[in-house]
Scaffold this active site. Sequence first.
Site, PDB file in Angstrom:
ATOM      1  N   CYS A  20     -16.362   1.710   0.542  1.00  0.00           N
ATOM      2  CA  CYS A  20     -15.221   0.847   0.877  1.00  0.00           C
ATOM      3  C   CYS A  20     -14.821   0.959   2.345  1.00  0.00           C
ATOM      4  O   CYS A  20     -14.166   0.077   2.874  1.00  0.00           O
ATOM      5  CB  CYS A  20     -14.043   1.175  -0.034  1.00  0.00           C
ATOM      6  SG  CYS A  20     -13.402   2.855   0.178  1.00  0.00           S
ATOM      7  N   ARG A  27       0.882  -1.180   0.000  1.00  0.00           N
ATOM      8  CA  ARG A  27       0.000   0.000   0.000  1.00  0.00           C
ATOM      9  C   ARG A  27       0.911   1.218   0.000  1.00  0.00           C
ATOM     10  O   ARG A  27       1.705   1.401   0.928  1.00  0.00           O
ATOM     11  CB  ARG A  27      -0.902   0.001   1.233  1.00  0.00           C
ATOM     12  CG  ARG A  27      -1.620   1.334   1.399  1.00  0.00           C
ATOM     13  CD  ARG A  27      -2.735   1.308   2.411  1.00  0.00           C
ATOM     14  NE  ARG A  27      -3.884   0.595   1.898  1.00  0.00           N
ATOM     15  CZ  ARG A  27      -5.107   0.691   2.427  1.00  0.00           C
ATOM     16  NH1 ARG A  27      -5.319   1.461   3.470  1.00  0.00           N
ATOM     17  NH2 ARG A  27      -6.109   0.021   1.906  1.00  0.00           N
ATOM     18  N   GLN A  36     -10.149  -3.945  -3.283  1.00  0.00           N
ATOM     19  CA  GLN A  36     -11.446  -3.503  -2.785  1.00  0.00           C
ATOM     20  C   GLN A  36     -12.546  -3.800  -3.807  1.00  0.00           C
ATOM     21  O   GLN A  36     -13.640  -4.231  -3.458  1.00  0.00           O
ATOM     22  CB  GLN A  36     -11.404  -1.996  -2.489  1.00  0.00           C
ATOM     23  CG  GLN A  36     -12.717  -1.454  -1.965  1.00  0.00           C
ATOM     24  CD  GLN A  36     -13.080  -1.956  -0.588  1.00  0.00           C
ATOM     25  OE1 GLN A  36     -12.270  -1.871   0.334  1.00  0.00           O
ATOM     26  NE2 GLN A  36     -14.280  -2.486  -0.426  1.00  0.00           N
ATOM     27  N   ARG A  41     -13.726  -8.546   1.803  1.00  0.00           N
ATOM     28  CA  ARG A  41     -12.292  -8.348   1.566  1.00  0.00           C
ATOM     29  C   ARG A  41     -11.557  -9.645   1.877  1.00  0.00           C
ATOM     30  O   ARG A  41     -10.664 -10.066   1.152  1.00  0.00           O
ATOM     31  CB  ARG A  41     -11.742  -7.204   2.440  1.00  0.00           C
ATOM     32  CG  ARG A  41     -12.274  -5.819   2.112  1.00  0.00           C
ATOM     33  CD  ARG A  41     -11.829  -5.347   0.737  1.00  0.00           C
ATOM     34  NE  ARG A  41     -10.383  -5.328   0.577  1.00  0.00           N
ATOM     35  CZ  ARG A  41      -9.586  -4.333   0.984  1.00  0.00           C
ATOM     36  NH1 ARG A  41     -10.103  -3.258   1.548  1.00  0.00           N
ATOM     37  NH2 ARG A  41      -8.282  -4.377   0.786  1.00  0.00           N
ATOM     38  N   ASP A  68     -17.300   7.497  -1.490  1.00  0.00           N
ATOM     39  CA  ASP A  68     -16.044   7.310  -0.750  1.00  0.00           C
ATOM     40  C   ASP A  68     -15.732   8.645  -0.062  1.00  0.00           C
ATOM     41  O   ASP A  68     -16.386   9.670  -0.349  1.00  0.00           O
ATOM     42  CB  ASP A  68     -14.926   6.901  -1.730  1.00  0.00           C
ATOM     43  CG  ASP A  68     -13.626   6.505  -1.035  1.00  0.00           C
ATOM     44  OD1 ASP A  68     -13.637   6.260   0.189  1.00  0.00           O
ATOM     45  OD2 ASP A  68     -12.582   6.458  -1.721  1.00  0.00           O
ATOM     46  N   HIS A  80      -7.478   0.933  -6.340  1.00  0.00           N
ATOM     47  CA  HIS A  80      -7.633   0.031  -5.183  1.00  0.00           C
ATOM     48  C   HIS A  80      -8.328  -1.256  -5.663  1.00  0.00           C
ATOM     49  O   HIS A  80      -9.489  -1.519  -5.340  1.00  0.00           O
ATOM     50  CB  HIS A  80      -8.476   0.736  -4.113  1.00  0.00           C
ATOM     51  CG  HIS A  80      -8.419   0.094  -2.758  1.00  0.00           C
ATOM     52  ND1 HIS A  80      -7.630  -0.997  -2.469  1.00  0.00           N
ATOM     53  CD2 HIS A  80      -9.064   0.394  -1.602  1.00  0.00           C
ATOM     54  CE1 HIS A  80      -7.784  -1.330  -1.199  1.00  0.00           C
ATOM     55  NE2 HIS A  80      -8.659  -0.508  -0.652  1.00  0.00           N
TER      56      HIS A  80
HETATM   57  N1  NVA Z   1     -10.017   6.855  -1.313  1.00  0.00           N
HETATM   58  C1  NVA Z   1      -9.668   6.362  -0.009  1.00  0.00           C
HETATM   59  C2  NVA Z   1      -9.852   4.872   0.059  1.00  0.00           C
HETATM   60  C3  NVA Z   1      -9.565   4.272   1.403  1.00  0.00           C
HETATM   61  C4  NVA Z   1      -9.699   2.799   1.443  1.00  0.00           C
HETATM   62  C5  NVA Z   1      -8.225   6.713   0.288  1.00  0.00           C
HETATM   63  O1  NVA Z   1      -7.369   6.551  -0.582  1.00  0.00           O
HETATM   64  O2  NVA Z   1      -7.966   7.191   1.394  1.00  0.00           O
HETATM   65  N1   CP Z   2     -11.238  -0.134   2.456  1.00  0.00           N
HETATM   66  C1   CP Z   2      -9.972  -0.194   2.888  1.00  0.00           C
HETATM   67  O1   CP Z   2      -9.051  -0.449   2.115  1.00  0.00           O
HETATM   68  O2   CP Z   2      -9.821   0.016   4.212  1.00  0.00           O
HETATM   69  P1   CP Z   2      -8.441   0.221   4.984  1.00  0.00           P
HETATM   70  O3   CP Z   2      -7.881   1.553   4.581  1.00  0.00           O
HETATM   71  O4   CP Z   2      -8.841   0.193   6.441  1.00  0.00           O
HETATM   72  O5   CP Z   2      -7.513  -0.890   4.634  1.00  0.00           O
END
Ligand code: NVA
Ligand code: CP
Length: 328
Positions: free
Chosen positions: A282, A125, A155, A310, A243, A152
């Site tokens: 998500c 990540r 997800q 997930r 989101d 992502h």
């Molecule tokens: N768009 C959000 C998704 C989190 C799972 C982010 O990147 O923070």
């Molecule tokens: N939806 C998701 O990826 O959650 P986290 O940021 O908690 O991993």
Amino acid sequence: MPDIEIAPPLDREKLASSDVRHFLDLDLVGQVELRRILDAGRRMKAAWQAEESTTWPGRLLNGRALAMIFEKPSTRTRVSFERAVKQLGGDAIVLERESSQLGRGETVADTARVLSRYVDAIMLRCTKEEKLLELAAHAEVPVINGLTDRTHPCQLMADVMTFEEHRGPIKDKIIAWSGDGNNMATSWVHAAAEFDFELRLAVPSELPPPADVIRWANERGARVHVTPDPAEAVRGADCVVTDVWISMGDTELTNNHNLLAPYRVDSDLMSMAKGDAVFMHCLPAHRGEEVSSKVIDGPQSVVWDEAENRLHAQKGILLWAMASELMD
Ligand code: NVA
Ligand code: CP
């Protein structure tokens, strides 16, 4: 602390077609393999829920290990991947940027070379997609995209699984996105093309999804429409998705609150969708910002199933990446 070093641009298609089975993005895996992964995830979910030790594939990843590198926070991704690999008989190791040598300037390439000697797959990540590609270019084991600033995909696998559990095949259904044109929106565009559904993206003109992704979808003949009007997107939809207004790393964009307020999914907006439409997110969510409490905690919301999936969808991804010969 120095940022993780970035190398020159890499060819993502070339990386995806290497002998190592990287899960870098939905468009790079392709619809046949994505379906195979989801089917495997579904079968493993059913076996897990039946608690039948005779059918549970608890040793499929016996002796294998997944390393997870986090440059950004996570709750779901971290816990679901760790549980998934362990429930399949494997092991998981978590590395955070600040507490590993990545935070002190060791290159992504060297990290990839070293981890490949210890583990059987690496999940990352990170911020910039280039870091993911750099990892894949130098790893001898599969690399899995656990979220970048751009996409992502893990997800989306859980999201498609969840939609289909509640509403049947996603093919030809209408999914409406209302919010920021962010990493989740981009992965929804990939999903629309790969799983063949109609995607209507309501986004402010200041926060569009990447132009090249929309171009890619159009060239593929995918049914992806972008509009500034949430009502136009949501009318008659089978699913409404949103989101957060500020994604991880976006802190300078506080004006997002003003731009995105009209895109909040509340009961009024939800009532324009089909009567049996589901609401998805998500997570993490900010109640009162992108979604009202009434919607996310209401009867149309499937967000907890989405979070649970997930775990199940990622079992499919892990098996596909590490032991695809055991999948079908
Ligand atoms: N768009 C959000 C998704 C989190 C799972 C982010 O990147 O923070
Ligand atoms: N939806 C998701 O990826 O959650 P986290 O940021 O908690 O991993």
